[in-house]
Design a protein around this motif. Structure first.
Motif, mmCIF file in Angstrom:
data_model
loop_
_atom_site.group_PDB
_atom_site.id
_atom_site.type_symbol
_atom_site.label_atom_id
_atom_site.label_comp_id
_atom_site.label_asym_id
_atom_site.label_seq_id
_atom_site.Cartn_x
_atom_site.Cartn_y
_atom_site.Cartn_z
ATOM 1 N N GLU B 339 0.832 -1.203 0.000
ATOM 2 C CA GLU B 339 0.000 0.000 0.000
ATOM 3 C C GLU B 339 0.869 1.256 0.000
ATOM 4 O OE1 GLU B 339 -4.039 -1.828 2.022
ATOM 5 O OE2 GLU B 339 -2.760 -0.491 3.211
ATOM 6 N N ALA B 340 2.064 1.135 0.591
ATOM 7 C CA ALA B 340 3.000 2.266 0.600
ATOM 8 C C ALA B 340 3.851 2.298 -0.676
ATOM 9 C CB ALA B 340 3.903 2.180 1.824
ATOM 10 N N GLY B 341 3.580 1.376 -1.595
ATOM 11 C CA GLY B 341 4.280 1.409 -2.883
ATOM 12 C C GLY B 341 5.602 0.666 -2.894
ATOM 13 N N ILE B 342 5.835 -0.169 -1.894
ATOM 14 C CA ILE B 342 7.100 -0.903 -1.842
ATOM 15 C C ILE B 342 6.909 -2.322 -2.375
ATOM 16 C CG2 ILE B 342 8.828 -1.902 -0.267
ATOM 17 C CD1 ILE B 342 8.137 0.606 1.527
ATOM 18 N N ALA B 343 7.721 -2.696 -3.374
ATOM 19 C CA ALA B 343 7.635 -4.034 -3.958
ATOM 20 C C ALA B 343 8.222 -5.037 -2.975
ATOM 21 C CB ALA B 343 8.377 -4.084 -5.278
ATOM 22 N N CYS B 344 7.445 -6.044 -2.628
ATOM 23 C CA CYS B 344 7.932 -7.043 -1.678
ATOM 24 C C CYS B 344 7.241 -8.366 -1.955
ATOM 25 C CB CYS B 344 7.664 -6.586 -0.250
ATOM 26 S SG CYS B 344 5.960 -6.074 0.024
ATOM 27 N N GLU B 345 7.825 -9.421 -1.438
ATOM 28 C CA GLU B 345 7.329 -10.768 -1.704
ATOM 29 C C GLU B 345 7.430 -11.595 -0.437
ATOM 30 O OE1 GLU B 345 9.306 -13.003 -4.757
ATOM 31 O OE2 GLU B 345 8.792 -11.548 -6.307
ATOM 32 N N LEU B 346 6.542 -12.574 -0.358
ATOM 33 C CA LEU B 346 6.676 -13.646 0.627
ATOM 34 C C LEU B 346 7.142 -14.865 -0.149
ATOM 35 C CD1 LEU B 346 6.119 -15.270 3.259
ATOM 36 C CD2 LEU B 346 3.695 -15.303 2.591
ATOM 37 N N TYR B 347 8.221 -15.510 0.296
ATOM 38 C CA TYR B 347 8.631 -16.723 -0.410
ATOM 39 C C TYR B 347 7.450 -17.686 -0.355
ATOM 40 C CZ TYR B 347 11.554 -20.285 -2.440
ATOM 41 O OH TYR B 347 12.068 -21.217 -3.296
ATOM 42 N N PRO B 348 7.034 -18.248 -1.497
ATOM 43 C CA PRO B 348 5.717 -18.901 -1.521
ATOM 44 C C PRO B 348 5.642 -20.229 -0.775
ATOM 45 C CG PRO B 348 6.782 -19.045 -3.683
ATOM 46 C CD PRO B 348 7.618 -18.131 -2.856
ATOM 47 N N LEU B 349 6.772 -20.903 -0.577
ATOM 48 C CA LEU B 349 6.736 -22.223 0.058
ATOM 49 C C LEU B 349 7.630 -22.227 1.286
ATOM 50 C CD1 LEU B 349 7.134 -24.145 -3.281
ATOM 51 C CD2 LEU B 349 5.069 -24.160 -1.872
#
Lengths: 408, 408
Positions: B339-349
């Motif tokens: 929402e703050a515009g920061i690209a981020c990910e959760l490792y999916p497994l």
């Protein structure tokens, strides 16, 4: 453009018929047996075809570049696709798809994030009411099995996919034509109706005993629970057993987005496809992705009047053209303004003032700058604000300040 | 995709041969006289063709929408085009053109601005040495006339266009094959050589007496004078009488950009085309435009190593996946960061730590966030900066601050 064999056989029978094929160049008819039917001749005279969607070419790309990619691999892509469909409102022969996919991860987290993306995109576009329909091919397979029609998923899905267009009675008729056993029709016909098609509990009762159906139900439960805990901004998420998606390659969750604000079909869709890359030599990879139909979304935005009021591609300033020498002076100003990132134009011809002002008006240009010999001598321009009609002189630095450039 | 008749006959003889045509769908061979040559059969079985460039479809568009456009009309457009050329280094069957055009103004100001655009774009891309070649079809017409070959512009230009590829001797040979009178060959052959082809004065001497030639020279002088007074950042502007451009539709100034840093042909080109829209029913309109060849420019950037060092499509933060409950916690953080515009990910497994860290490393992700039961209880994450290896705890607000979001 793709080699024909990349595309053919990936989209089901109807898909194959709708693929645009590209004629070979040169003397393509040489050696062709013209007594064959057109469909056979097509294969001899066209080695290339136009993309039918972005997913299959993407799978080809991933298989081809497997050694250079980091998995799980994510990408987005916005490009045209072509379908030889009969053109009508909301259906085009050439249209843009906007896709996002993840290849190389079986996590349902991606399904959840794709629903979040649907939610955010359509909310940001100003849609106030839209539905994300969810189903799972494994649930459909369980349903076929439970109805005693275990190998019938394909036949079941092809007709089911047309429900919105042709209604429940004709779906049932098509099932029978396609050879569905009558006891299966008896089990399946009731799910076509509004009351039961949205009921996950009803389907659970029907298919809970099948292995494939149980897996599908578990996936659906997990996705819905995650969405529930995360919360969505505006999307209605609805389970819909009649959602089938025509494309052959889906194997798990399938999505479709519609809006009840306009009858135009689906605005976005997608799903999980296990092993699509296997046809291109990369085995044991699962992928999942979504696709927005840009042209239909455009149609809805147009229909609902959702364009922002201040949408303008106009330059900020128009310099009036008073003749050769004045134009040279204006060109220097253009150069400085453009270096500061301000869109501006010099009217290209020394036309009558009225014509130049009309151009500024028609384009919605905010300011008109004028410079004759007096302004040139004083190194200023006379600037007219079009909305108020106010006119005032500005030096370059003052003008940059007015236009929001802080430290010229 | 365009209707075939929109494209055919607009690009000269060779262009027609290189247009990809799209096979009609259905029983396309029905009623076709198969005794005809392939080139005739093509017209019966393909009503559509793929864009050969962006200019002709643009002219079609302008003619079609003339009542909705404000003239002079400017647009830019980035799209693929297709040519059935033999593929080789720098030559593709499908490639992207980036075009800018103005239709409805005869002012040479546009020619000047297009040279400024060439200058700015290639300088910004990091090119240190590049040449903008200029010529004018009217000068070439004057040359043909002065050589006593007044109707020979087409023949003169087709062979001239190949000079870089085949050399002066074979250009002269082709002129003779194409029926150029020998006294004309005698006048024209000397201009093919390095010393004289860049000499505007030499050409002025040859063609100054012809009306069309004089107009062309005046235009060239005006453009060069304007460029001289405006100044360019880095482009070398060179007059080159041997620049012909193969496309049939040019009538005035023609441009081509090359770099002496790599032998790959032209990186951009363009020119003025009077009355191209007339073939689509809109008369007395002149246009001028340029086109960048994106794929070749990519090749040069690659060859010269001009990509920026910090070019990355990686997300800023990767959340490690420690299991179902921890993943739910991470998803809430993802939501806030996004929402703050920061690209981020959760490792999916929930893979081994080593595998998740390797993914962060391979993708060039700056920060890895970890949260187990202790962090979840304290509503923080342990954040590891990948470049330094430093690890520290952050609450959401502090993390947003670290990532440059001022007022979360």
């Amino acid at each position: 453009m793709e080699r024909s064999e990349i595309l053919l056989g990936k989209y089901g029978e109807e898909g194959d018929r709708l693929i645009f094929r590209v004629l070979d160049n040169g003397d393509f008819m040489k050696g062709v047996d013209t007594s064959l039917p057109s469909s056979k001749i097509a294969s001899s005279i066209s080695k290339r075809a136009m993309r039918y969607d972005l997913t299959v070419p993407f799978a080809r790309f991933v298989a081809q570049h497997r050694n250079d990619l980091v998995f799980p691999f994510k990408r987005y892509q916005i490009q045209p696709v072509w379908r030889a469909d009969r053109p009508q409102k909301g259906r085009y022969q050439e249209f843009y798809q906007c896709d996002a996919d993840v290849i190389g991860s079986e996590s349902l987290l991606h399904e959840v994030e794709f629903v979040q993306i649907f939610d955010e995109v359509f909310a940001r576009l100003g849609f106030t009411s839209f539905q994300v329909h969810l189903n799972n091919r494994k649930i459909l397979a369980g349903l076929a099995e439970a109805a005693g029609y275990g190998d019938g998923l394909g036949e079941l899905a092809i007709a089911l996919d047309k429900l919105d267009k042709i209604g429940p009675d004709r779906v049932v008729a098509e099932w029978m034509e396609r050879g569905m056993p009558s006891q299966a029709v008896e089990v399946l016909a009731p799910i076509l109706h509004e009351e039961s098609k949205r009921s996950l509990e009803h389907i659970r009762g029907l298919i809970g005993g099948t292995e494939i159906g149980s897996i599908g139900l578990e996936e659906m439960d997990d996705i819905l629970a995650q969405l529930d805990s995360l919360g969505l901004e505006r999307a209605d998420v609805v389970f819909d057993i009649t959602l089938a998606r025509g494309l052959d390659y889906y194997t798990g969750t399938i999505f479709e987005v519609t809006t009840d604000q306009m009858a135009i079909g689906s605005l976005a869709g997608g799903g999980r496809y296990d092993d699509l890359t296997a046809t291109f030599g990369l085995k044991d990879m699962t992928g999942v992705g979504i696709s927005f139909g840009a042209d239909r979304i455009y149609d809805v935005i147009e229909h609902l009047g959702l364009w922002p009021d201040n949408l303008s591609d106009a330059p900020k300033v128009l310099f009036v053209n008073f003749g050769k020498e004045e134009a040279r002076y204006a060109q220097q100003w253009l150069k400085s303004l453009r270096e500061a990132g301000i869109a501006c134009e010099l009217y290209p011809l020394q036309s009558k003032m009225k014509k130049q002002m009309k151009y500024a008006d028609d384009r919605g240009i905010a300011y008109v700058a004028m410079a004759g010999s007096r302004e040139m001598e004083q190194e200023v321009v006379s600037l007219k604000e079009m909305s108020s009609g106010n006119q005032q002189e500005y030096g370059l630095e003052a003008l940059l300040g007015l236009l929001g450039i802080k430290n010229p």
